[in-house]
Design a protein around this motif. Structure first.
Motif, mmCIF file in Angstrom:
data_model
loop_
_atom_site.group_PDB
_atom_site.id
_atom_site.type_symbol
_atom_site.label_atom_id
_atom_site.label_comp_id
_atom_site.label_asym_id
_atom_site.label_seq_id
_atom_site.Cartn_x
_atom_site.Cartn_y
_atom_site.Cartn_z
ATOM 1 N N LEU A 49 0.837 -1.206 0.000
ATOM 2 C CA LEU A 49 0.000 0.000 0.000
ATOM 3 C C LEU A 49 0.867 1.250 0.000
ATOM 4 C CD1 LEU A 49 -2.762 1.413 0.233
ATOM 5 C CD2 LEU A 49 -2.598 1.110 2.725
ATOM 6 N N TYR A 50 2.012 1.202 0.699
ATOM 7 C CA TYR A 50 2.918 2.358 0.754
ATOM 8 C C TYR A 50 3.356 2.775 -0.652
ATOM 9 C CZ TYR A 50 7.024 5.189 1.883
ATOM 10 O OH TYR A 50 7.943 6.207 1.979
ATOM 11 N N LEU A 51 3.549 1.807 -1.543
ATOM 12 C CA LEU A 51 4.011 2.124 -2.896
ATOM 13 C C LEU A 51 2.918 2.748 -3.748
ATOM 14 C CD1 LEU A 51 6.081 -1.110 -3.521
ATOM 15 C CD2 LEU A 51 7.004 1.207 -3.394
ATOM 16 N N PHE A 52 1.659 2.469 -3.430
ATOM 17 C CA PHE A 52 0.548 3.007 -4.218
ATOM 18 C C PHE A 52 -0.100 4.230 -3.570
ATOM 19 C CE2 PHE A 52 0.628 -1.547 -5.400
ATOM 20 C CZ PHE A 52 0.854 -1.403 -6.762
ATOM 21 N N ASP A 53 -0.092 4.279 -2.247
ATOM 22 C CA ASP A 53 -0.714 5.394 -1.525
ATOM 23 C C ASP A 53 0.041 5.581 -0.207
ATOM 24 O OD1 ASP A 53 -2.303 7.236 -0.168
ATOM 25 O OD2 ASP A 53 -4.172 6.420 -0.958
ATOM 26 N N GLU A 54 1.141 6.324 -0.269
ATOM 27 C CA GLU A 54 2.012 6.491 0.900
ATOM 28 C C GLU A 54 1.272 7.118 2.075
ATOM 29 O OE1 GLU A 54 5.972 9.066 2.182
ATOM 30 O OE2 GLU A 54 5.633 8.601 0.057
ATOM 31 N N ARG A 55 0.441 8.092 1.787
ATOM 32 C CA ARG A 55 -0.256 8.797 2.872
ATOM 33 C C ARG A 55 -1.174 7.858 3.649
ATOM 34 N NH1 ARG A 55 -3.524 14.493 1.920
ATOM 35 N NH2 ARG A 55 -3.972 14.938 4.122
ATOM 36 N N GLN A 56 -1.925 7.042 2.929
ATOM 37 C CA GLN A 56 -2.837 6.121 3.599
ATOM 38 C C GLN A 56 -2.063 5.060 4.394
ATOM 39 O OE1 GLN A 56 -6.754 3.356 2.497
ATOM 40 N NE2 GLN A 56 -5.798 4.612 0.926
ATOM 41 N N ALA A 57 -0.930 4.613 3.830
ATOM 42 C CA ALA A 57 -0.118 3.610 4.519
ATOM 43 C C ALA A 57 0.473 4.168 5.809
ATOM 44 C CB ALA A 57 0.994 3.119 3.595
ATOM 45 N N MET A 58 0.951 5.417 5.768
ATOM 46 C CA MET A 58 1.529 6.026 6.969
ATOM 47 C C MET A 58 0.458 6.242 8.040
ATOM 48 S SD MET A 58 4.732 6.213 6.472
ATOM 49 C CE MET A 58 5.141 7.192 7.919
ATOM 50 N N LYS A 59 -0.733 6.576 7.601
ATOM 51 C CA LYS A 59 -1.832 6.737 8.553
ATOM 52 C C LYS A 59 -2.147 5.414 9.236
ATOM 53 C CE LYS A 59 -6.580 8.518 8.837
ATOM 54 N NZ LYS A 59 -7.717 9.093 8.059
ATOM 55 N N ARG A 60 -2.135 4.350 8.458
ATOM 56 C CA ARG A 60 -2.361 3.013 8.999
ATOM 57 C C ARG A 60 -1.261 2.643 10.002
ATOM 58 N NH1 ARG A 60 -5.039 -1.385 10.781
ATOM 59 N NH2 ARG A 60 -4.027 -3.324 10.226
ATOM 60 N N LEU A 61 -0.021 2.949 9.656
ATOM 61 C CA LEU A 61 1.102 2.623 10.538
ATOM 62 C C LEU A 61 1.015 3.386 11.851
ATOM 63 C CD1 LEU A 61 3.839 1.236 11.034
ATOM 64 C CD2 LEU A 61 4.935 3.163 9.877
ATOM 65 N N ALA A 62 0.682 4.674 11.779
ATOM 66 C CA ALA A 62 0.559 5.477 12.999
ATOM 67 C C ALA A 62 -0.508 4.909 13.919
ATOM 68 C CB ALA A 62 0.246 6.926 12.633
ATOM 69 N N SER A 63 -1.618 4.480 13.332
ATOM 70 C CA SER A 63 -2.689 3.902 14.125
ATOM 71 C C SER A 63 -2.230 2.622 14.817
ATOM 72 C CB SER A 63 -3.894 3.612 13.240
ATOM 73 O OG SER A 63 -4.906 2.943 13.949
ATOM 74 N N LEU A 64 -1.478 1.793 14.094
ATOM 75 C CA LEU A 64 -0.989 0.546 14.668
ATOM 76 C C LEU A 64 0.024 0.795 15.777
ATOM 77 C CD1 LEU A 64 -0.551 -1.537 11.395
ATOM 78 C CD2 LEU A 64 -2.140 -2.031 13.252
ATOM 79 N N GLU A 65 0.946 1.732 15.542
ATOM 80 C CA GLU A 65 1.988 2.006 16.543
ATOM 81 C C GLU A 65 1.386 2.564 17.825
ATOM 82 O OE1 GLU A 65 5.984 2.773 13.850
ATOM 83 O OE2 GLU A 65 4.716 4.489 14.351
ATOM 84 N N ASN A 66 0.344 3.340 17.698
ATOM 85 C CA ASN A 66 -0.327 3.856 18.896
ATOM 86 C C ASN A 66 -1.003 2.743 19.696
ATOM 87 O OD1 ASN A 66 0.404 6.499 18.360
ATOM 88 N ND2 ASN A 66 -1.457 6.929 17.183
ATOM 89 N N GLY A 67 -1.385 1.671 19.001
ATOM 90 C CA GLY A 67 -2.074 0.578 19.682
ATOM 91 C C GLY A 67 -1.171 -0.554 20.110
ATOM 92 N N TRP A 68 0.152 -0.394 19.917
ATOM 93 C CA TRP A 68 1.088 -1.462 20.269
ATOM 94 C C TRP A 68 1.621 -1.306 21.685
ATOM 95 C CZ3 TRP A 68 4.274 -1.593 15.092
ATOM 96 C CH2 TRP A 68 3.512 -2.290 14.137
ATOM 97 N N GLY A 69 0.787 -0.978 22.602
ATOM 98 C CA GLY A 69 1.232 -0.868 23.997
ATOM 99 C C GLY A 69 1.508 -2.231 24.576
ATOM 100 N N GLY A 70 2.269 -2.272 25.682
ATOM 101 C CA GLY A 70 2.578 -3.535 26.352
ATOM 102 C C GLY A 70 3.740 -4.244 25.699
#
Length: 635
Positions: A594-615
């Motif tokens: 997805l990063y290669l086709f839509d970088e902005r959407q991929a980065m948004k997805r990554l930020a959401s995941l990193e925020n939820g990776w607690g513990g």
């Protein structure tokens, strides 16, 4: 009659003779001294003038800066930064313990760092510099310079150190640099390796491209006092930076793939299916190459070397894994090549008896009536057991080799490749002196048993499937990697590709891997590779059992894919060590493409995941395994 000489006369004569002799001696000595002075002043004038200058002047080499390593857009992946450095010159040390004690106070060195320096001094040649510290703060650097008369053998200098902006994300791709070792000097005899501040490549591209990246040294002439203190610099000839090298790597994608792996242990490889260029080759966890360049402490080394996830291993090239069900498209091609009708069906009841043994499908209840398309899409094991026994192992092994498994890719500037195993009867006889059995074929058809591959090979396998050509991977942008025809009937490839498309976009095992883009579809194949024999009780519990197991006993998760479906441009291979199943791999593959086709959407997805990776990682993996088990089965 003459008078006899008086005593006075005799004394006068004796004195006159002695005076004459003494004068002659003095004249002779004076002549010798005058001649020697004339010889020194005239004949040997140049020699003594040079010696005098050498006592007054200090000549030293300036280590050359290394050439840059650039990504495909010209952004530096490895550059140089100006730093203050402190080195020790063993042949000038008078009291090493005393000097080290003073340096420890001035530079705030820990006991581990001091012990490392003692070990390095013991192993170094007399004239081989030993790095004390790099990237030293100005106040510490100044403090050392002020005390130089009391620190014989200490060499403070301003130079350049290697800098990796992406840190650990590029560690296993680029490698790292460090001071030359005694063995490296003795092997080459190059005096440049003894210059304080000199750095050479130690791993991966930094090592294999070292000769290309190393520039030419500069020189410095300074006036010094009798104690060696610099009075003033007289002349400086700048060094010549090494040649820069442009890679096929996409720096942003490389960092994204590394971050998307998060705390998981595994590898992500992305290839350009058209050119063969390696766009990303992420392997995590990893180390910070900046720490290695500056000199790693014993404590850091122990942490890295004792970690069960092995951050020092390049999992892309050195990790060997059973490919699991990702091999099934290749098995299907071998079946088609042996004239198996793709419409012929097999009844899958969840288990089958072959050669006196019971073999299971991953779906306990079975798949029912299955043809080749459904067998690929839903990853039916029983179908491939039956058809594999019918054609035998040799066609399957030959097809796997044609698609890059077991292959060492020549032309890649890497110091090592573990190229795994593609087993067949000759291999087993050679390795174990045993005959090939039916159960060996059964295991091989679904990517288990002796079959092993690294993530790069899986990516190349997928690129060849997608492009229909014998794609060769390349890392250097300037290097050509021409593809040869695969000599496989395009109709066969079309059948297999349709099955892979249905894995994601039909009723297959990775429907949640679909790209959130209206006009771009992803095709792929999931895989789960067991690392141990599963008991019947665990089989009844299914994939949920992985979450309760120790990390090293969990199944590996794999996914290979390409996009867009109809005009493939990018291929991806993901391997997650002990991820519990393919559900740990295909979301990463989907987001990376997805990063290669839509970088902005991929980065948004990554930020959401990193925020939820607690513990901790154990809690996260258990939660992901439970979520995956609830939404979809795993092959």
């Amino acid at each position: 009659m003459a008078k006899p000489p008086t005593n006075k006369r005799i004394l006068e004569q004796q004195f006159s003779r002695r005076a004459t002799i003494l004068c002659a001696v003095q004249l002779g000595l004076g002549g010798v001294l005058a001649g020697r002075l004339a010889w020194l002043a005239i004949a040997e004038n140049q020699k003594w003038q040079l010696l005098s200058e050498s006592n007054r002047l200090q000549l030293s080499l300036i280590p050359p800066r290394r050439g840059l390593l650039l990504d495909r857009t010209g952004v530096p992946l490895a550059s140089n930064k100006s730093v203050f450095m402190i080195d020790l010159l063993p042949d000038r040390l008078e009291d090493a313990d005393k000097v080290l004690k003073q340096l420890a106070e001035l530079l705030d060195l820990s006991a581990d760092e001091t012990d490392r320096l003692k070990t390095d001094l013991e192993q170094a040649l007399d004239h081989q510099p030993v790095r004390v510290a790099s990237d030293v703060e100005w106040d510490q650097y100044a403090a050392v310079n002020v005390r130089l008369p009391d620190l014989p053998g200490v060499s403070p200098m301003r130079g350049f150190s290697r800098h990796y902006p992406a840190g650990a994300a590029t560690a296993h791709l680029l490698g790292y640099v460090g001071a030359p070792s005694r063995e490296e000097y003795e092997k080459t005899g190059d005096p440049l390796l003894m210059v304080p501040g000199m750095q050479v490549g130690k791993d991966m591209l930094e090592k294999t491209l070292d000769e290309h990246l190393t520039g030419k040294p500069g020189a410095r002439r300074a006036e010094v006092t009798a104690t060696g203190k610099v009075v003033r610099e007289l002349e400086v000839r700048s060094d010549t930076i090494g040649k820069s090298v442009q890679l096929t790597i996409d720096g942003g994608l490389q960092t994204y793939a590394s971050r998307r792996l998060g705390t998981q242990s595994g590898s992500v490889v992305v290839l350009d299916a058209v050119t063969g260029g390696v766009l990303a080759m992420a392997s995590m966890p990893a180390y910070d190459p900046n720490s290695f360049s500056d000199g790693i402490s014993q404590f850091e080394w122990d942490m890295l070397s004792q970690d069960e996830r092995v951050p020092l291993r390049n999992k892309t090239l050195q990790g060997l894994y059973p490919p699991g069900s990702t091999i099934k498209p290749i098995t299907a091609l071998a079946l088609l090549n042996e004239n198996i009708d793709p419409d012929e069906t097999v009844l899958c009841t969840g288990r089958i008896n072959i050669a006196g043994g019971t073999f299971h499908c991953w779906r306990r209840s079975g798949h029912g009536v299955v043809d080749m398309n459904r067998a690929i899409a839903e990853s039916c094991d029983i179908y491939f057991y039956v058809m594999g026994i019918r054609v035998g192992i040799q066609p399957i092994a030959d097809m796997a080799r044609r698609f890059g498994l077991g292959e060492r890719f020549l032309g890649l500037p890497v110091p090592y490749q573990y190229y795994g195993t593609v087993p067949d009867p000759a291999w087993k006889r050679r390795r174990y002196n045993e005959p090939w059995e039916a159960y060996d074929t059964v295991n091989a058809t679904i990517g288990q048993g002796y079959l092993l591959a690294n993530p790069l090979q899986l990516a190349v396998m997928t690129a060849r499937l997608a492009a229909g050509e014998k794609t060769h991977p390349k890392l250097l942008a300037a290097k050509e990697a021409p593809a040869a025809p695969l000599e496989i009937d395009p109709r066969m490839l079309a059948i297999v590709r349709q099955g892979m498309e249905d894995v994601v976009n039909g009723q297959g095992t990775a429907t949640r891997a679909r790209l959130p883009l209206p006009n771009i579809k992803l095709a792929g194949k999931t895989g789960t590779a067991q690392v141990r024999r599963i008991t019947m009780a665990e089989r009844r519990r299914g994939v949920r059992s992985n979450a309760s197991l120790p990390w090293k006993l969990r199944d590996h998760g794999l996914f290979v894919g390409y996009a867009p479906v109809h005009r493939p441009r990018y291929t991806v291979a993901v391997v997650i060590e002990h991820g519990g199943g393919s559900g740990a791999a295909y979301p990463i593959a989907s987001d990376t493409l997805l990063y290669l086709f839509d970088e902005r959407q991929a980065m948004k997805r990554l930020a959401s995941l990193e925020n939820g990776w607690g513990g901790g990682i154990e809690e996260r993996m258990a939660r992901e395994a439970a979520e995956f088990a609830a939404r979809t089965p795993s092959d």
